[in-house]
Design a protein around this motif. Structure first.
Motif, short mmCIF file in Angstrom:
data_model
loop_
_atom_site.label_atom_id
_atom_site.label_comp_id
_atom_site.label_asym_id
_atom_site.label_seq_id
_atom_site.Cartn_x
_atom_site.Cartn_y
_atom_site.Cartn_z
N ALA A 57 0.80 -1.23 0.00
CA ALA A 57 0.00 0.00 0.00
C ALA A 57 0.83 1.27 0.00
N SER A 58 2.15 1.13 0.11
CA SER A 58 2.97 2.34 0.28
C SER A 58 4.37 2.12 -0.25
N GLY A 59 5.09 3.18 -0.45
CA GLY A 59 6.53 3.16 -0.69
C GLY A 59 7.01 2.14 -1.72
N ILE A 60 7.96 1.32 -1.30
CA ILE A 60 8.60 0.35 -2.20
C ILE A 60 7.60 -0.69 -2.71
N ASP A 67 -1.76 -5.87 2.60
CA ASP A 67 -1.25 -4.83 3.50
C ASP A 67 -2.14 -4.82 4.74
N ILE A 68 -1.64 -4.17 5.77
CA ILE A 68 -2.43 -4.04 7.00
C ILE A 68 -3.36 -2.83 6.92
N ASN A 69 -3.13 -1.97 5.92
CA ASN A 69 -3.88 -0.72 5.78
C ASN A 69 -4.84 -0.81 4.59
N THR A 112 -6.57 -7.59 3.11
CA THR A 112 -5.98 -6.96 4.29
C THR A 112 -5.50 -8.04 5.25
N GLY A 113 -4.36 -7.82 5.86
CA GLY A 113 -3.89 -8.78 6.85
C GLY A 113 -2.59 -8.33 7.46
N ASP A 114 -2.23 -9.01 8.55
CA ASP A 114 -1.02 -8.69 9.29
C ASP A 114 -0.01 -9.81 9.03
N VAL A 115 1.15 -9.47 8.46
CA VAL A 115 2.12 -10.52 8.11
C VAL A 115 2.64 -11.28 9.34
N ASN A 168 7.83 -7.64 1.46
CA ASN A 168 8.28 -6.25 1.56
C ASN A 168 7.79 -5.55 2.83
N ALA A 169 6.68 -6.02 3.41
CA ALA A 169 6.12 -5.33 4.58
C ALA A 169 7.18 -5.23 5.68
N GLY A 170 7.29 -4.08 6.27
CA GLY A 170 8.27 -3.92 7.35
C GLY A 170 8.07 -2.59 8.06
N PRO A 199 17.85 -2.47 0.63
CA PRO A 199 17.86 -1.06 0.25
C PRO A 199 18.68 -0.21 1.21
N GLY A 200 19.25 0.85 0.64
CA GLY A 200 19.80 1.91 1.49
C GLY A 200 18.69 2.89 1.79
N ALA A 201 19.04 4.13 2.09
CA ALA A 201 18.04 5.14 2.43
C ALA A 201 17.19 5.44 1.19
N THR A 202 15.92 5.11 1.27
CA THR A 202 15.03 5.20 0.11
C THR A 202 13.86 6.13 0.43
N PRO A 241 7.60 6.92 2.92
CA PRO A 241 7.13 7.43 4.23
C PRO A 241 8.03 7.00 5.39
N MET A 242 8.69 5.81 5.25
CA MET A 242 9.57 5.36 6.34
C MET A 242 10.73 6.33 6.53
N LEU A 243 11.32 6.79 5.43
CA LEU A 243 12.46 7.72 5.52
C LEU A 243 11.99 9.13 5.87
N1 LIG Z 1 12.68 3.32 3.03
C1 LIG Z 1 13.88 2.94 3.36
O1 LIG Z 1 14.79 3.76 3.49
C2 LIG Z 1 14.20 1.47 3.54
C3 LIG Z 1 15.53 1.10 3.69
C4 LIG Z 1 15.84 -0.23 3.86
C5 LIG Z 1 14.83 -1.18 3.89
N2 LIG Z 1 13.53 -0.81 3.78
C6 LIG Z 1 12.52 -1.85 3.86
O2 LIG Z 1 11.69 -1.81 2.72
C7 LIG Z 1 10.39 -2.31 3.05
C8 LIG Z 1 9.34 -1.30 2.59
O3 LIG Z 1 9.55 -0.10 3.28
P1 LIG Z 1 9.00 1.32 2.80
O4 LIG Z 1 10.10 2.28 2.99
O5 LIG Z 1 8.32 1.20 1.50
O6 LIG Z 1 7.97 1.59 3.99
P2 LIG Z 1 6.47 2.13 4.02
O7 LIG Z 1 6.21 2.45 5.44
O8 LIG Z 1 6.26 3.17 2.98
O9 LIG Z 1 5.61 0.83 3.58
C9 LIG Z 1 5.51 -0.30 4.38
C10 LIG Z 1 4.15 -0.94 4.16
O10 LIG Z 1 4.07 -2.11 4.99
C11 LIG Z 1 2.77 -2.16 5.59
N3 LIG Z 1 2.82 -2.90 6.84
C12 LIG Z 1 3.36 -2.51 8.03
N4 LIG Z 1 3.16 -3.44 8.96
C13 LIG Z 1 2.50 -4.46 8.36
C14 LIG Z 1 2.01 -5.71 8.82
N5 LIG Z 1 2.16 -6.10 10.10
N6 LIG Z 1 1.38 -6.52 7.94
C15 LIG Z 1 1.19 -6.12 6.64
N7 LIG Z 1 1.63 -4.94 6.17
C16 LIG Z 1 2.27 -4.12 7.02
C17 LIG Z 1 2.43 -0.69 5.81
O11 LIG Z 1 1.02 -0.50 5.99
C18 LIG Z 1 2.98 -0.03 4.55
O12 LIG Z 1 2.02 0.00 3.51
C19 LIG Z 1 10.41 -2.55 4.57
O13 LIG Z 1 10.67 -3.92 4.81
C20 LIG Z 1 11.58 -1.72 5.03
O14 LIG Z 1 12.15 -2.20 6.22
C21 LIG Z 1 13.18 0.50 3.60
#
Ligand SMILES: NC(=O)c1ccc[n+]([C@@H]2O[C@H](COP(=O)([O-])OP(=O)(O)OC[C@H]3O[C@@H](n4cnc5c(N)ncnc54)[C@H](O)[C@@H]3O)[C@@H](O)[C@H]2O)c1
Length: 246
Positions: A16-19, A38-40, A59-62, A88-90, A182-185, A188-190
């Motif tokens: 639902a977001s980001g990567i 996604d959880i959202n 929808t679900g929680d990993v 990817n969820a994290g 990934p590095g700093a990407t 919304p997390m960054l």
């Molecule tokens: N952004 C960075 O700089 C960066 C760097 C290294 C690694 N990562 C990793 O890349 C992945 C994606 O990160 P992102 O930056 O796109 O973050 P993000 O916050 O934009 O997206 C994460 C998504 O995971 C979902 N999520 C969170 N908890 C969940 C759960 N319990 N069950 C299901 N879904 C859940 C969120 O709702 C969100 O849509 C993550 O694993 C993160 O650790 C990100």
């Protein structure tokens, strides 16, 4: 134009977001059939609507086994197979180790590490039946150690060990398992990181910019494309050169 993922069914968690969202869009453009979880729910629906077509969402929680098993079954029922799993969820919950609560430790380990394991387990039966699977997990440069991220770093280092183990155990079913780090990407997390810290981070990136979600989506695509059929157990750092130590 050649579509690298034509007719492949791809389950992307945290879509639902980001990567995850960027990977969903890239995979759709490459001809994949998408199962997005996604959880959202609201954000997930918005991404699915943006992509259009037959996008399966759930929808679900990993970190909850009931949710991951239900998702795996529902995706196989809907599309008849699961070819690709992008774990990817994290989340991150940064605090210096000395002050880190047990709750923050458990939450991050449960979602990032156990959640990855549970999704792999949930996708496995469908992949095994088809003798085909492409699993990509998500570590981070943080796996190498980062102040304030004892929980996150441990979870991501764990993901690397898990991925290499699956690459060995499941190779006999023609399932590959690889890991993006990934590095700093710019997601919304960054965005939650203070500007001062971000300025410092930039100084350590030889390419002089933060990564984009599309940079990581491109690596996801490579690991799932026919060109990577003999690539397994690998960790690809996508970090603008950050981990060279320059
Ligand atoms: N952004 C960075 O700089 C960066 C760097 C290294 C690694 N990562 C990793 O890349 C992945 C994606 O990160 P992102 O930056 O796109 O973050 P993000 O916050 O934009 O997206 C994460 C998504 O995971 C979902 N999520 C969170 N908890 C969940 C759960 N319990 N069950 C299901 N879904 C859940 C969120 O709702 C969100 O849509 C993550 O694993 C993160 O650790 C990100």
């Amino acid at each position: 134009m050649q579509h690298h993922l034509a007719d492949r069914v791809a389950w992307i968690t945290g879509a639902a977001s980001g990567i995850g969202a960027a990977t969903a869009k890239r995979f759709a453009a490459e001809g994949a059939k998408l199962a997005l979880t996604d959880i959202n729910p609201e954000a997930l629906d918005a991404i699915a609507a943006e992509i259009g077509g037959d996008v399966f969402t759930m929808t679900g929680d990993v970190s909850k086994k009931d949710d991951t098993v239900a998702a795996g079954r529902a995706i196989e029922e809907h599309f008849g197979k699961i070819d690709v799993l992008i774990c990817n969820a994290g989340i991150n919950r940064d605090t210096f180790a000395m002050k880190m609560s047990e709750d923050k430790w458990d939450l991050v380990l449960n979602i990032n590490l156990k959640g990855t394991f549970l999704c792999c387990q949930a996708a496995f039966p469908a992949m095994m039946r088809n003798k085909f699977g492409r699993i990509v997990t998500t570590a981070s440069v943080g796996a190498l150690g980062n102040p304030g991220q004892a929980n996150y770093s441990a979870s991501k280092a764990g993901v690397i060990g898990l991925t290499k183990t699956l690459a060995i155990e499941w190779a006999r079913y023609n399932i590959t398992a690889n890991c993006v780090a990934p590095g700093a990407t710019m997601t919304p997390m960054l965005a939650g990181v203070p500007d001062k810290v971000k300025d410092e981070m930039l100084k350590g990136i030889p390419l002089g910019r933060f990564g984009t979600p599309e940079d990581i989506a491109a690596a996801h695509l490579f690991f799932c494309s026919p060109d990577a059929g003999y690539v397994s157990g690998q960790v690809l750092f996508i970090d603008g050169g950050m981990t060279t130590g320059a």
